[in-house]
Write a protein that holds these residues in place. Structure first.
Motif, mmCIF file in Angstrom:
data_model
loop_
_atom_site.group_PDB
_atom_site.id
_atom_site.type_symbol
_atom_site.label_atom_id
_atom_site.label_comp_id
_atom_site.label_asym_id
_atom_site.label_seq_id
_atom_site.Cartn_x
_atom_site.Cartn_y
_atom_site.Cartn_z
ATOM 1 N N VAL A 30 -69.648 -52.025 0.976
ATOM 2 C CA VAL A 30 -70.022 -52.395 -0.395
ATOM 3 C C VAL A 30 -69.634 -53.820 -0.766
ATOM 4 O O VAL A 30 -70.098 -54.337 -1.792
ATOM 5 C CB VAL A 30 -69.391 -51.428 -1.423
ATOM 6 C CG1 VAL A 30 -69.718 -49.993 -1.079
ATOM 7 C CG2 VAL A 30 -67.880 -51.619 -1.531
ATOM 8 N N LEU A 33 -72.491 -56.479 -1.323
ATOM 9 C CA LEU A 33 -73.313 -56.172 -2.498
ATOM 10 C C LEU A 33 -72.535 -56.412 -3.784
ATOM 11 O O LEU A 33 -73.100 -56.871 -4.781
ATOM 12 C CB LEU A 33 -73.810 -54.728 -2.425
ATOM 13 C CG LEU A 33 -74.886 -54.470 -1.366
ATOM 14 C CD1 LEU A 33 -75.276 -53.001 -1.358
ATOM 15 C CD2 LEU A 33 -76.101 -55.343 -1.598
ATOM 16 N N ARG A 37 -74.289 -58.841 -6.305
ATOM 17 C CA ARG A 37 -74.884 -58.168 -7.470
ATOM 18 C C ARG A 37 -73.975 -58.140 -8.688
ATOM 19 O O ARG A 37 -74.448 -58.175 -9.814
ATOM 20 C CB ARG A 37 -75.280 -56.732 -7.101
ATOM 21 C CG ARG A 37 -76.370 -56.642 -6.053
ATOM 22 C CD ARG A 37 -76.856 -55.214 -5.900
ATOM 23 N NE ARG A 37 -77.894 -55.113 -4.888
ATOM 24 C CZ ARG A 37 -78.562 -54.001 -4.605
ATOM 25 N NH1 ARG A 37 -78.261 -52.889 -5.265
ATOM 26 N NH2 ARG A 37 -79.496 -53.988 -3.680
ATOM 27 N N LEU A 157 -73.242 -46.839 -2.993
ATOM 28 C CA LEU A 157 -74.522 -47.519 -2.832
ATOM 29 C C LEU A 157 -75.652 -46.740 -3.492
ATOM 30 O O LEU A 157 -76.606 -47.339 -4.012
ATOM 31 C CB LEU A 157 -74.811 -47.718 -1.342
ATOM 32 C CG LEU A 157 -73.807 -48.594 -0.579
ATOM 33 C CD1 LEU A 157 -74.126 -48.604 0.907
ATOM 34 C CD2 LEU A 157 -73.793 -50.001 -1.123
ATOM 35 N N ASP A 160 -75.110 -47.373 -7.318
ATOM 36 C CA ASP A 160 -75.482 -48.781 -7.481
ATOM 37 C C ASP A 160 -75.252 -49.295 -8.905
ATOM 38 O O ASP A 160 -76.152 -49.872 -9.527
ATOM 39 C CB ASP A 160 -76.949 -48.974 -7.081
ATOM 40 C CG ASP A 160 -77.293 -50.450 -6.848
ATOM 41 O OD1 ASP A 160 -76.367 -51.235 -6.585
ATOM 42 O OD2 ASP A 160 -78.486 -50.792 -6.967
ATOM 43 N N TYR A 165 -68.906 -50.105 -8.156
ATOM 44 C CA TYR A 165 -68.494 -51.069 -7.138
ATOM 45 C C TYR A 165 -67.041 -51.485 -7.368
ATOM 46 O O TYR A 165 -66.244 -51.586 -6.421
ATOM 47 C CB TYR A 165 -69.394 -52.303 -7.175
ATOM 48 C CG TYR A 165 -70.745 -52.094 -6.523
ATOM 49 C CD1 TYR A 165 -70.859 -51.939 -5.142
ATOM 50 C CD2 TYR A 165 -71.904 -52.061 -7.278
ATOM 51 C CE1 TYR A 165 -72.086 -51.757 -4.535
ATOM 52 C CE2 TYR A 165 -73.151 -51.876 -6.684
ATOM 53 C CZ TYR A 165 -73.228 -51.725 -5.319
ATOM 54 O OH TYR A 165 -74.439 -51.529 -4.723
#
Length: 404
Positions: A30, A33, A37, A157, A160, A165
């Motif tokens: 993770v 990302l 993100r 994930l 999301d 996260y």
């Protein structure tokens, strides 16, 4: 379960490794990302930060090994784990490239420190004849922990969401803290080596035969990028094999390490056996490259069969390289110098991890079968040179200057 695993100290080391690598697996899946993100960094920025961090970890690896010797491996290991925990917690607040580079560098430096400290700790709490087998068990635990962490990360994930996260990163923080507690209160204490009683600081960096071995072993560790980067790209872009085969080959690698690493490590507890394992590793990795070269001109079932054969030769070479490297690095370290020698030994893999992705994608994947043959020649030469390099060290041991 072997008698070795039944020993309380070994069990605690294995459990601590499982906890630590569980968190590492979550972050591996993770982290990128989150940075792109949630933190809002660009992909090139993330790559730049990780590269600079890797260089920082490489430069500090041996000096921090000296710290482990002087401070004591238990205490040093705990300190570096706590630094990693603080750095990971701080990462959740990253919103700029400069802040990310700083935190990534601290993380990489602490990771280098804990590797040397862990090696010195193993050397201090495990009898010499059991050290390599212990490292083999810990590598199995690492694969299991990483796989479990990656599987758990699948939930993150799938959801999301930024908060999830962040929660995943904080879970990684918790694994560092738990691992530190297990090391601090669950393992025998290895006393520090006073400056006057051990080799001088950075003796390992003056030990030219040992550094030659580190460089050769580092070339062999390009197998990491070979299986993780080059092989998937090759399958997807240069062969007619189905892309799902990539997952099969990676799974085959993980299963083989879990089932066979301890068995493959047998006989590498002494210098002769360890050096021989390094030579065989180079030969097997060269064979894997030669088989991959054939897939440039094959198709259908022949390609699939050859890719599986290459993956099998690769993983056998990978396991032999690991076991041989452990044996040589433990045996060549002078009394009181395990920390700095383990730190110097880690530089080989760090260099491989730093340069191999670019080298393999440019030489092997881009050029095609001639590139794979050239890569195989590198592995063959490196493996062949390991036994004479180790013999040279035994005939011409490192100088032992007056401790600083």
């Amino acid at each position: 379960m072997t008698s070795l695993v039944r020993q309380p100290v070994i069990r605690r080391l294995i459990l601590a490794t499982l906890v630590n690598t569980l968190g590492n697996g979550v972050y591996a899946a993770v982290g990128a990302l989150f940075l792109t993100r949630v933190a809002g960094l660009s992909v090139p920025s993330v790559g730049l930060g990780l590269t600079l961090a890797a260089v920082a970890g490489l430069i500090t690896s041996t000096p921090l090994g000296v710290v482990a010797d002087r401070l004591g491996p238990n205490r040093a290991y705990v300190v570096f784990l706590l630094i990693q925990a603080v750095a990971m917690a701080s990462l959740t607040q990253v919103r700029s490239l400069g802040w990310f580079i700083a935190i990534a560098a601290v993380t990489a430096i602490a990771d280098s420190g804990q590797r040397g400290a862990k090696g010195a700790l193993i050397a201090g709490v495990v009898p010499a004849e059991q050290r390599v087998r212990t490292r083999a068990h810990l590598r199995v635990a690492t694969n299991i922990g990483m796989a479990a962490g990656i599987a758990l990360a699948g939930i993150v994930l799938a959801i999301d969401q930024p908060t999830v996260y962040v929660a995943a990163l904080l879970a990684d923080v918790a694994t560092f803290l738990v691992t530190a507690a297990m090391v601090a209160w669950g393992l025998p204490s290895v006393p520090p080596v006073p400056t006057a009683a051990g080799p001088s600081a950075l003796t390992a960096l003056r030990d030219r035969p040992f550094l030659a071995f580190v460089a050769l072993d580092g070339l062999l560790t390009m197998h990491n990028a070979m299986i993780q980067v080059a092989l998937p790209l090759w399958v997807a872009t240069a062969t007619d094999a189905p892309t799902w085969l990539i997952a099969v080959l990676l799974l085959l690698n993980s299963i083989a390490v879990i089932l066979l690493q301890v068995r493959v490590a047998r006989g590498t507890e002494n210098l002769t056996g360890a050096a021989r394992a390094g030579r065989r590793a180079g030969w097997l990795l060269a064979i894997a490259c030669a088989v991959l070269a054939l897939t440039d001109v094959t198709s259908g079932a022949a390609t699939i069969s050859l890719l599986i054969l290459a993956a099998l030769a690769h993983v056998l070479g990978e396991m032999l390289q690991s076991a041989g490297g452990w044996g040589v690095s433990f045996e060549l370290a002078p009394p009181g110098g395990q920390g700095q020698y383990q730190g110097a030994y880690a530089m080989g893999r760090q260099m491989g991890d730093l340069f191999a992705p670019t080298v393999l994608t440019v030489i092997a994947v881009t050029i095609g079968w001639p590139g794979w043959l050239a890569t195989g020649a590198i592995f063959l030469l490196a493996g062949t040179l390991i036994p004479p390099t180790v013999r040279h060290h035994t005939l011409h041991p490192a100088p032992t200057p007056t401790p600083a």
